[in-house]
Design a protein around this motif. Sequence first.
Motif, mmCIF file in Angstrom:
data_model
loop_
_atom_site.group_PDB
_atom_site.id
_atom_site.type_symbol
_atom_site.label_atom_id
_atom_site.label_comp_id
_atom_site.label_asym_id
_atom_site.label_seq_id
_atom_site.Cartn_x
_atom_site.Cartn_y
_atom_site.Cartn_z
ATOM 1 N N THR A 2 17.865 41.124 39.633
ATOM 2 C CA THR A 2 20.142 40.771 39.162
ATOM 3 C C THR A 2 20.561 41.063 40.551
ATOM 4 O O THR A 2 20.391 41.923 41.099
ATOM 5 C CB THR A 2 20.357 42.232 38.080
ATOM 6 O OG1 THR A 2 19.154 42.457 36.654
ATOM 7 C CG2 THR A 2 21.284 42.182 37.684
ATOM 8 N N ILE A 3 21.218 40.225 40.869
ATOM 9 C CA ILE A 3 22.429 39.907 41.615
ATOM 10 C C ILE A 3 24.102 39.455 41.493
ATOM 11 O O ILE A 3 23.882 39.022 40.352
ATOM 12 C CB ILE A 3 21.814 38.346 42.912
ATOM 13 C CG1 ILE A 3 20.456 38.466 42.809
ATOM 14 C CG2 ILE A 3 23.225 38.144 43.996
ATOM 15 C CD1 ILE A 3 19.239 37.913 43.621
ATOM 16 N N THR A 4 24.707 40.732 41.623
ATOM 17 C CA THR A 4 26.567 40.298 41.443
ATOM 18 C C THR A 4 26.578 39.893 42.220
ATOM 19 O O THR A 4 26.558 40.150 43.837
ATOM 20 C CB THR A 4 26.235 41.780 41.575
ATOM 21 O OG1 THR A 4 25.413 42.420 40.641
ATOM 22 C CG2 THR A 4 28.173 42.054 41.333
ATOM 23 N N VAL A 5 27.355 38.423 41.969
ATOM 24 C CA VAL A 5 28.070 38.271 43.645
ATOM 25 C C VAL A 5 29.561 37.809 43.181
ATOM 26 O O VAL A 5 29.769 37.553 42.309
ATOM 27 C CB VAL A 5 27.784 36.028 43.828
ATOM 28 C CG1 VAL A 5 25.968 36.548 43.167
ATOM 29 C CG2 VAL A 5 27.559 35.271 42.444
ATOM 30 N N SER A 6 30.510 37.969 44.127
ATOM 31 C CA SER A 6 31.460 37.416 44.276
ATOM 32 C C SER A 6 31.848 35.849 44.866
ATOM 33 O O SER A 6 31.423 35.578 45.449
ATOM 34 C CB SER A 6 32.776 38.569 44.760
ATOM 35 O OG SER A 6 32.170 38.661 46.432
ATOM 36 N N TYR A 7 33.011 34.994 44.083
ATOM 37 C CA TYR A 7 33.086 34.187 44.070
ATOM 38 C C TYR A 7 35.392 33.552 43.974
ATOM 39 O O TYR A 7 35.424 34.450 42.986
ATOM 40 C CB TYR A 7 32.680 33.150 43.253
ATOM 41 C CG TYR A 7 32.717 33.299 41.887
ATOM 42 C CD1 TYR A 7 32.903 32.657 41.303
ATOM 43 C CD2 TYR A 7 31.809 34.308 41.214
ATOM 44 C CE1 TYR A 7 33.562 32.190 39.965
ATOM 45 C CE2 TYR A 7 32.068 34.872 40.321
ATOM 46 C CZ TYR A 7 32.807 33.878 39.054
ATOM 47 O OH TYR A 7 32.706 33.852 37.978
ATOM 48 N N LEU A 8 35.096 32.558 44.559
ATOM 49 C CA LEU A 8 36.231 31.919 44.392
ATOM 50 C C LEU A 8 36.564 30.750 43.075
ATOM 51 O O LEU A 8 36.051 29.890 43.264
ATOM 52 C CB LEU A 8 37.278 31.598 45.273
ATOM 53 C CG LEU A 8 38.515 31.251 45.186
ATOM 54 C CD1 LEU A 8 39.447 32.487 45.189
ATOM 55 C CD2 LEU A 8 39.081 30.087 46.964
ATOM 56 N N ALA A 38 29.902 27.547 39.513
ATOM 57 C CA ALA A 38 31.281 28.550 38.973
ATOM 58 C C ALA A 38 32.054 27.173 37.855
ATOM 59 O O ALA A 38 32.068 26.359 38.308
ATOM 60 C CB ALA A 38 32.642 28.519 39.457
ATOM 61 N N HIS A 39 32.357 27.384 36.577
ATOM 62 C CA HIS A 39 32.749 26.451 35.521
ATOM 63 C C HIS A 39 33.501 26.254 35.757
ATOM 64 O O HIS A 39 35.057 27.192 36.568
ATOM 65 C CB HIS A 39 32.649 27.757 34.107
ATOM 66 C CG HIS A 39 32.467 26.676 32.897
ATOM 67 N ND1 HIS A 39 33.883 26.288 32.472
ATOM 68 C CD2 HIS A 39 32.275 26.166 32.298
ATOM 69 C CE1 HIS A 39 33.929 25.446 31.238
ATOM 70 N NE2 HIS A 39 32.622 25.601 31.514
ATOM 71 N N VAL A 50 30.632 26.395 44.708
ATOM 72 C CA VAL A 50 30.878 27.010 45.312
ATOM 73 C C VAL A 50 30.473 27.718 46.277
ATOM 74 O O VAL A 50 28.964 28.487 45.735
ATOM 75 C CB VAL A 50 31.889 27.751 44.458
ATOM 76 C CG1 VAL A 50 33.121 27.273 43.875
ATOM 77 C CG2 VAL A 50 31.500 28.175 43.636
ATOM 78 N N GLU A 51 30.281 28.815 47.180
ATOM 79 C CA GLU A 51 29.835 29.857 48.097
ATOM 80 C C GLU A 51 30.358 30.965 47.283
ATOM 81 O O GLU A 51 31.386 31.194 46.924
ATOM 82 C CB GLU A 51 30.433 29.679 49.274
ATOM 83 C CG GLU A 51 30.176 28.784 49.666
ATOM 84 C CD GLU A 51 28.818 28.852 50.776
ATOM 85 O OE1 GLU A 51 28.264 29.580 50.855
ATOM 86 O OE2 GLU A 51 28.026 27.827 50.812
ATOM 87 N N ALA A 52 29.260 31.628 47.473
ATOM 88 C CA ALA A 52 29.080 33.324 46.390
ATOM 89 C C ALA A 52 28.541 34.242 47.597
ATOM 90 O O ALA A 52 27.854 33.780 48.524
ATOM 91 C CB ALA A 52 28.755 33.138 44.793
ATOM 92 N N ARG A 53 29.641 35.825 47.599
ATOM 93 C CA ARG A 53 29.295 36.516 48.511
ATOM 94 C C ARG A 53 28.072 37.888 47.913
ATOM 95 O O ARG A 53 28.102 37.475 46.846
ATOM 96 C CB ARG A 53 29.753 37.709 49.262
ATOM 97 C CG ARG A 53 29.456 38.295 49.992
ATOM 98 C CD ARG A 53 30.860 39.657 50.807
ATOM 99 N NE ARG A 53 31.615 40.049 49.760
ATOM 100 C CZ ARG A 53 32.408 39.678 49.225
ATOM 101 N NH1 ARG A 53 33.342 39.101 49.815
ATOM 102 N NH2 ARG A 53 32.589 40.852 48.516
#
Length: 136
Positions: free
Chosen positions: A85-91, A125-126, A32-35
């Motif tokens: 350490t990178i925080t990403v948001s994803y669907l 993503a799981h 998946v794509e993550a920001r």
Amino acid sequence: MFRLIGMGLAVLFIAVGSALMAAHKALYYEEVEARVDNIERICAMTVTFGDASSETREACSNSSDWSEIVAKPHSERRKVEGEATITVSYLSPADNQQHSATLSFNGRDREFYEINYGGMMKILAHTSEPEKIRKL
């Protein structure tokens, strides 16, 4: 003779383990794509002048030569290591909801130098556990 059998079993064990890990990833994770929402990079730079060397450890963005580090992280005078350490948001494919999670990279990963705040990156993503992600 026993050494040869032992080495053969070790190679077989590694091959089966690798195949199982790949199968697990293929069955339970989806790309998946993550920001990128946040980046915390810490650099450890060792600079050598002749026989003397000095090491500094600081937030990479505070470094006055970050653009040079990105262009050429290692030279004969400077060695760069660090963690990010990178925080990403994803669907999430598990529940079609927006989630955020963290990934860790080190100075040997190309992503350590390439990822930018607000940029997009691909992650795994799981498919049944929304909060579980892995590096691609």
